[in-house]
Design a protein around this motif. Structure first.
Motif, PDB file in Angstrom:
ATOM      1  N   MET A 116      84.066  18.221  66.142  1.00 27.94           N
ATOM      2  CA  MET A 116      82.478  18.193  66.105  1.00 27.94           C
ATOM      3  C   MET A 116      82.065  16.712  66.523  1.00 27.94           C
ATOM      4  N   ASN A 117      81.448  16.860  67.589  1.00 23.91           N
ATOM      5  CA  ASN A 117      80.905  15.687  67.898  1.00 23.91           C
ATOM      6  C   ASN A 117      79.350  15.519  67.642  1.00 23.91           C
ATOM      7  N   LEU A 118      78.978  14.204  67.797  1.00 19.03           N
ATOM      8  CA  LEU A 118      77.737  13.781  67.378  1.00 19.03           C
ATOM      9  C   LEU A 118      76.519  14.944  67.760  1.00 19.03           C
ATOM     10  N   LYS A 119      76.407  15.397  68.928  1.00 18.53           N
ATOM     11  CA  LYS A 119      75.302  16.228  69.364  1.00 18.53           C
ATOM     12  C   LYS A 119      75.536  17.523  68.554  1.00 18.53           C
ATOM     13  N   GLU A 120      76.786  18.009  68.508  1.00 18.60           N
ATOM     14  CA  GLU A 120      76.856  19.273  67.720  1.00 18.60           C
ATOM     15  C   GLU A 120      76.440  19.216  66.158  1.00 18.60           C
ATOM     16  N   PHE A 121      76.994  17.910  65.502  1.00 18.25           N
ATOM     17  CA  PHE A 121      76.631  17.606  64.224  1.00 18.25           C
ATOM     18  C   PHE A 121      75.039  17.644  64.055  1.00 18.25           C
ATOM     19  N   SER A 122      74.354  16.735  64.968  1.00 20.33           N
ATOM     20  CA  SER A 122      72.777  16.834  64.843  1.00 20.33           C
ATOM     21  C   SER A 122      72.296  17.994  64.810  1.00 20.33           C
ATOM     22  N   GLU A 123      72.704  19.048  66.003  1.00 14.18           N
ATOM     23  CA  GLU A 123      72.192  20.423  66.122  1.00 14.18           C
ATOM     24  C   GLU A 123      72.368  20.997  64.873  1.00 14.18           C
ATOM     25  N   LEU A 124      73.603  20.985  64.317  1.00 19.47           N
ATOM     26  CA  LEU A 124      73.671  21.600  63.070  1.00 19.47           C
ATOM     27  C   LEU A 124      72.626  21.107  61.882  1.00 19.47           C
ATOM     28  N   LEU A 125      72.424  20.218  61.987  1.00 17.60           N
ATOM     29  CA  LEU A 125      71.263  19.737  61.008  1.00 17.60           C
ATOM     30  C   LEU A 125      69.805  19.791  61.306  1.00 17.60           C
ATOM     31  N   GLY A 126      69.535  20.152  62.604  1.00 15.50           N
ATOM     32  CA  GLY A 126      68.186  20.101  63.392  1.00 15.50           C
ATOM     33  C   GLY A 126      67.627  18.753  63.304  1.00 15.50           C
ATOM     34  N   LEU A 127      68.521  17.785  63.417  1.00 17.12           N
ATOM     35  CA  LEU A 127      67.856  16.378  63.605  1.00 17.12           C
ATOM     36  C   LEU A 127      68.472  15.747  65.064  1.00 17.12           C
ATOM     37  N   SER A 128      67.632  14.813  65.380  1.00 20.00           N
ATOM     38  CA  SER A 128      67.977  14.092  66.710  1.00 20.00           C
ATOM     39  C   SER A 128      69.401  13.219  66.535  1.00 20.00           C
ATOM     40  N   PRO A 129      70.229  13.028  67.360  1.00 19.08           N
ATOM     41  CA  PRO A 129      71.242  12.425  67.229  1.00 19.08           C
ATOM     42  C   PRO A 129      70.892  10.962  66.963  1.00 19.08           C
ATOM     43  N   THR A 130      70.000  10.373  67.179  1.00 24.29           N
ATOM     44  CA  THR A 130      69.482   8.943  66.832  1.00 24.29           C
ATOM     45  C   THR A 130      69.396   8.812  65.502  1.00 24.29           C
ATOM     46  N   THR A 131      68.605   9.873  64.972  1.00 25.95           N
ATOM     47  CA  THR A 131      68.396   9.952  63.292  1.00 25.95           C
ATOM     48  C   THR A 131      69.716   9.906  62.448  1.00 25.95           C
ATOM     49  N   VAL A 132      70.557  11.201  62.926  1.00 28.25           N
ATOM     50  CA  VAL A 132      71.693  11.176  62.293  1.00 28.25           C
ATOM     51  C   VAL A 132      72.518   9.865  62.497  1.00 28.25           C
ATOM     52  N   SER A 133      72.677   9.144  63.517  1.00 30.04           N
ATOM     53  CA  SER A 133      73.358   7.916  63.715  1.00 30.04           C
ATOM     54  C   SER A 133      72.909   6.872  62.815  1.00 30.04           C
TER      55      SER A 133
END
Length: 341
Positions: free
Chosen positions: A1-18
């Motif tokens: 699972m990459n950052l984009k997929e993980f972010s979509e799973l959470l409904g958050l932006s990749p920047t917020t997750v990082s």
């Protein structure tokens, strides 16, 4: 699972997750907790190379270990500290860089880490008398946190320490309350800050009761079982031997206990012993009832807190200093009792 997929799973932006994984303070605590819990549940770990490219950071924390301090650093106490710190690094997507160098190469190692940009911050271990590392790091502007305090230097740096002086003053008071007047101190090397503070607490307690300090009952050396056993045997052979010992570590306490048993004496009845217990994962101080009466503070928790503070400094370089002095618990075990008649 990459950052984009993980972010979509959470409904958050990749920047917020990082930023949540990286410990950035502007991320709400509820969001940070949600991201960390989801990362643990789904087995997601950030791609450090991608994070490094995105942030311009090395995504690594440095620990420099001089071989002259191998008695303090390259031992299971250091391993427990690193285990606590490593938990924080892993959650934030950071690697750990360990550099073991000779004493004469220590300053160069710090300067090299700062100049090369190979780490985003450092934790300083084993502060001691005449320690040049804080001044060097302050000039480099590299974020750092000290585990302990540097003797005779202004507190112009962030640190996590325990109240060594008060801990050993309380421990000495306990033995004095039990009627002991011949109390020995087996301590770390004199140039180490924690050893100086523990000695000061011991002397303060004796002085407050008008009990003279006997130089023959005070020793500082490498904190090993063998060295503490030899020192305890020497002291117990004195014409007026100690009836109680203060030992600066659990391992040293084991050496004292062996010396007591060598003389067919009973620890806690004939000779009392108080230790400092770092709550090591590999060396528990008994189960239900502590073997040793002890001043107690978790070195793993200290490692975790030092790492958290360093992450905060990296995220907010202009934030103020963070300085914490932790009170030690004093736990009663089977190793202490009234002075024998």
């Amino acid at each position: 699972m990459n950052l984009k997929e993980f972010s979509e799973l959470l409904g958050l932006s990749p920047t917020t997750v990082s930023r949540a994984l990286g410990g950035y303070p502007e991320v709400k605590e509820d969001t940070r907790r949600r991201v960390l819990e989801a990362a643990a549940k789904h087995g997601y770990s950030p791609n450090r190379r991608a994070a490094s490219l995105a942030t311009g950071r090395a995504m690594a924390i440095g620990h420099v270990i001089p071989t002259v301090l191998n008695h303090e650093m390259v031992n299971p106490v250091f391993a427990d500290f690193i285990a606590g710190a490593g938990d924080v690094y892993a959650r934030a997507g950071y690697d750990m860089v360990l550099s073991v160098v000779s004493e004469r190469e220590e300053a160069r190692a710090y300067a090299q880490l700062a100049d090369m940009g190979s780490v985003d911050g450092l934790i300083v271990h084993g502060p001691r008398e005449g320690d040049p590392r804080v001044a060097l790091l302050r000039k480099s502007n590299l974020p750092f946190v000290v585990h302990g305090r540097v003797p005779d230097r202004p507190l112009d740096y962030s640190f996590v320490d325990i109240d060594n002086r008060r801990a050993f003053q309380r421990a000495t008071d306990l033995l004095l309350d039990l009627g002991h007047r011949r109390i020995a101190l087996l301590n770390g090397l004199d140039q180490m800050d924690f050893a100086r503070r523990r000695r000061a607490g011991y002397l303060a307690a004796l002085g407050a009761r008008d009990v003279p300090a006997d130089p023959d009952l005070i020793a500082g050396f490498e904190m090993t079982e063998h060295a503490s056993h030899a020192a305890a045997r020497r002291m117990l052979a004195l014409p007026d031997p100690p009836t109680a010992f203060l030992a600066s570590s659990h391992i040293m306490g084991i050496g004292v206990r062996r010396a007591i048993h060598d003389l067919d004496l009973s620890m806690g009845r004939d000779v009392s012993v108080v230790i400092h217990d770092d709550m090591l994962s590999y060396l528990a101080n008994g189960a239900d009832i502590p073997v040793f009466t002890a001043t107690r503070s978790s070195v793993r928790a200290a490692g975790r807190r030092c790492a958290e503070m360093l992450m905060e400094h990296i995220a907010m370089p202009n934030a103020g200093l963070k300085q914490e002095v932790w009170e030690c618990d004093l736990v009663l075990g089977a190793s202490t009792g009234p002075v024998p008649r």
